[in-house]
Design a protein around this motif. Structure first.
Motif, mmCIF file in Angstrom:
data_model
loop_
_atom_site.group_PDB
_atom_site.id
_atom_site.type_symbol
_atom_site.label_atom_id
_atom_site.label_comp_id
_atom_site.label_asym_id
_atom_site.label_seq_id
_atom_site.Cartn_x
_atom_site.Cartn_y
_atom_site.Cartn_z
ATOM 1 N N SER A 13 -43.559 -41.185 30.453
ATOM 2 C CA SER A 13 -42.566 -42.243 30.537
ATOM 3 C C SER A 13 -42.169 -42.713 29.154
ATOM 4 N N ASP A 235 -39.969 -36.647 35.561
ATOM 5 C CA ASP A 235 -39.732 -37.852 34.778
ATOM 6 C C ASP A 235 -38.354 -38.375 35.187
ATOM 7 N N THR A 237 -36.432 -40.507 33.987
ATOM 8 C CA THR A 237 -35.426 -40.782 32.954
ATOM 9 C C THR A 237 -34.510 -39.574 32.774
ATOM 10 N N CYS A 261 -35.447 -48.186 42.268
ATOM 11 C CA CYS A 261 -36.058 -48.030 40.938
ATOM 12 C C CYS A 261 -37.143 -49.082 40.826
ATOM 13 N N VAL A 292 -38.130 -47.516 28.583
ATOM 14 C CA VAL A 292 -38.263 -46.549 29.690
ATOM 15 C C VAL A 292 -37.662 -47.131 30.972
ATOM 16 N N ARG A 295 -33.975 -46.636 30.776
ATOM 17 C CA ARG A 295 -33.554 -45.235 30.942
ATOM 18 C C ARG A 295 -33.667 -44.806 32.413
ATOM 19 N N ILE A 296 -34.707 -45.258 33.096
ATOM 20 C CA ILE A 296 -34.850 -44.909 34.525
ATOM 21 C C ILE A 296 -33.687 -45.530 35.314
ATOM 22 N N ARG A 299 -30.436 -43.670 34.700
ATOM 23 C CA ARG A 299 -30.384 -42.380 35.417
ATOM 24 C C ARG A 299 -30.152 -42.613 36.914
#
Ligand SMILES: C[S@@+](CC[C@H](N)C(=O)[O-])C[C@H]1O[C@@H](n2cnc3c(N)ncnc32)[C@H](O)[C@@H]1O
Length: 663
Positions: A13, A235, A237, A261, A292, A295-296, A299
């Motif tokens: 992560s 992952d 992300t 999420c 992180v 970014r998750i 995405r």
């Protein structure tokens, strides 16, 4: 919801490491929870300066955080089962606990006011109270057996909120980006099946970066017996695009209708459950995770369909992990995403709106004194549609939830529209890890024979799509045959070169190689709800309550109940039934038009002279409980029978009684 393991790196992560000597300087955080001093000056200072709640509530906020968390659970299952279990909780369990307790103040056990249909319950007892106090042994046994059976889920109250806000329908394509250990995945699956459809057209893709934790998801999925789930290991992300086959044979990128999420976080909202966090809390934890988390979420927003909904949630109190992450995405999305106002969605839920301002503090709690020093992106106001739950609001853990809707494309990667060869996988395989599929004509041929035998023995209707049956291996004798749905099978076949599938499907048939049966596979309980509508009348046996209780009380595989000992009606039904696997059906008489009657399908075995049902210990307890049968044999008081405790093991599997097929 959950948090990273103590002192564990989360390399994939990119999140930083929580060290044992962080927080208030204590080196050994692995103390028994009772010995932990629930104090951390930096924590108090940080949340005071962040103005996480009104000044006059702050004392309550801290005091609640210092106490243990009450126990909560959710009831799930078919409507008939849910209705029965609710009756049992209300009429028996609560009264039992109250009567047993030698105290003027029995524990408060009540349904959570904001959870629909009285299906979630809270009791002012900790897990430890329930485990250690003899008066609660029946409650403890209830929680264990119903959890294992899959009809209740022990889940923290606040963790039940994100799936409810996602508003999942049976046709939705759902992605759970950070899914392990899987309590919310389970809830998403339940919502997918909520309208009673045994094979919904939608699905849940549950992903986690941690391979070991993916197997916790496998366990969750198994409990719920759904053919509509696939577990993947990436992952988030950089989660690869998934593709699915369209009706014209073209292949298109999947855009999800619903995305959860539930990101990795510092977890300080779980201090009541995990008091060791008091020892290692620092302001740096939240700062380190912001990247992180962002970014998750970004995405997720890319993978969301237009008009789709995404829930971002954490069990952290820190605005840097919460509002700041949402704010950053809203700034970047250029109007493609909107915050949805969910403040009226769960009437009865107490919460604060999202914070409109927050401060950035260094690890040493140096607050940016001059606001001009702080980057623009950290200080803009956020609208208060967000739900923030603090422990003192209604005696829960702390939690953060924001719901986003996508109104126009966002960071679109080029949509792929490629043609692939349709891979014809008659009886395919459950993909483990990233193993690639290779064709083996021999096996295909053998599998066709297997399917022909099964179809003919159980008179399976032509409407059943045998392409949705998968096996785990392509070579050698197949042990179990799993059922998945058309949509999930297509995802596995189409994406297996770039997606690491860990598991999919529910066990539908189990090899039993019994010389008396003209088919090598018996029916498994796991997939029976999905397979049942397709099974012919020739292998169905209708059973009444007394006979069913007789079968359930028999746990000696060598001495299954002899057919003459059962009711005349049952004897007549099995008289001309050839030996082997069958479906036993129990239907409660309808009491009222408004209430769904209890209907139970079970895998049974007609021996040459006997009849039995395949049930593990927990499912047996569940059924006896529903039927009002004598449970004394199984509902053991471990305090009186300490020595027997190990033999009352909690991990029995279906068909403990494999010998049954010899009868
Ligand atoms: C808060 S927990 C999720 C709890 C889960 N939703 C539930 O309700 O049971 C966060 C999870 O995110 C996973 N995780 C951390 N970083 C990730 C990443 N980059 N991609 C996917 N999963 C990640 C962790 O392994 C952990 O299981």
């Amino acid at each position: 919801m959950g948090r990273r393991k103590f002192g564990k790196k989360h390399s994939a992560s990119g999140a930083s490491v929580l060290k044992q000597d962080e927080g208030n300087g204590l080196k050994d955080a692995r103390k028994p929870y009772n010995d932990i001093i629930r104090e951390n000056d930096n924590f108090i200072k940080y949340y005071k300066v962040q103005k996480v709640c009104k000044e006059d509530e702050f004392e309550d906020f801290v005091q609640f955080l210092k106490t243990d968390l009450p126990t909560t659970f959710r009831i799930t299952g078919s409507k008939g089962v849910v209705h029965k279990l609710l009756e049992i909780v209300e009429d028996n369990l609560i009264k039992d606990c109250i009567n047993q307790i030698d105290s003027e103040k029995p524990p408060n056990i009540f349904p959570l006011p904001w959870y629909p249909g009285k299906l979630a319950w809270q009791m002012d007892l900790t897990r430890k109270d329930i485990r250690r106090c003899e008066a609660y042994y029946k409650l403890h046994n209830f929680l264990i057996s119903e959890t294992e059976h899959g009809t209740i889920s022990r889940q923290e109250a606040v963790s039940m909120i994100p799936p409810l806000l996602l508003d999942v329908q049976s046709h939705h394509k759902v992605l759970d980006m950070c899914a392990a250990p899987g309590s919310k995945t389970a809830q998403l699956l339940e919502l997918l099946h909520a309208n009673g459809d045994p094979i919904p057209s939608g699905y849940v893709i549950a992903n986690d970066v941690d391979n070991k934790r993916c197997y916790m998801l496998v366990h969750q999925a198994k409990r719920l017996n759904s053919p509509c789930v696939a577990i993947i290991n990436h992952d988030s992300t950089v989660l690869p695009n998934l593709h699915s086959t369209q009706s014209d044979g073209s292949v298109k990128q999947v855009q999800f209708d619903r995305i959860l999420c539930d990101v990795p976080c510092s977890g300080d909202g779980t201090l009541r459950k995990n008091p060791d966090i008091w020892l290692k809390w620092t302001a740096a934890n939240g700062l380190n995770l912001h990247g992180v988390q962002s970014r998750i979420l970004k995405r997720g927003a890319e993978l969301l369909a237009i008009d789709g909904k995404l829930v971002y949630s954490t069990c952290s109190i820190n605005p840097i992990e919460n509002e700041a992450v949402i704010h950053r995405l809203l700034c970047e999305s250029n109007g493609a995403l909107e915050l949805v106002d969910v403040s009226d969605t769960l009437p009865g839920l107490k919460f604060s709106p999202g914070m409109e301002e927050w401060l950035v503090c260094s690890r040493n709690l140096d607050v940016y004194k001059n606001f001009d020093e702080v980057d623009e992106k950290w200080r803009t106001t956020i609208r208060p549609q967000i739900v923030r739950i603090l422990p003192h609001h209604q005696n829960t853990g702390a939690f953060f939830v924001a719901v986003l809707k996508k109104v126009k494309p966002f960071h679109t990667k080029e949509e792929t529209n490629i043609k692939i060869n349709d891979t014809d996988l008659d009886v395919g395989h459950v993909v483990e890890g990233s193993k690639k599929r290779n064709n083996d004509d021999n096996i295909q041929h053998k599998d066709e024979t297997v399917w022909k035998d099964i179809k003919s023995f159980y008179s399976i209707s032509d409407d059943f799509d045998s392409k949705c049956l998968l096996t785990r291996c392509r070579v050698g004798k197949k042990k179990n045959i799993y059922l998945t749905t058309e949509a999930v099978r297509d995802l596995v076949v189409t994406n297996q070169s770039n997606i690491k599938f860990i598991n999919t499907g529910v066990k539908a048939f189990v090899r039993c190689d019994n010389k008396n049966m003209k088919c090598a596979f018996r029916i498994a309980n796991d997939g029976l709800d999905s397979v049942y509508p397709f099974i012919g009348d020739n292998r169905k046996v209708y059973i009444d309550k007394d006979d069913l209780i007789t079968l359930l009380l028999n746990d000696d595989p060598q001495h299954s109940p002899p057919i003459p000992s059962l009711s005349k009606n049952l004897q007549l039904q099995v008289e001309n039934l050839s030996p082997g696997s069958c479906v036993l059906i129990y239907r409660e008489e309808e009491k009222s038009k408004d209430l769904d009657p209890l209907v139970i399908y079970m895998s049974g075995w007609r021996g040459t002279t006997s009849l039995r049902c395949y049930m593990d210990r927990h499912s047996t307890m569940h059924l006896l409980r529903l039927l009002g049968g004598d449970m004394s044999k199984y509902d053991v008081n471990k305090f009186q029978k300490q020595d027997d405790e190990s033999s009352q093991g909690e991990g029995c599997s279906e068909g403990t009684n494999t010998e049954a097929t010899k009868n």
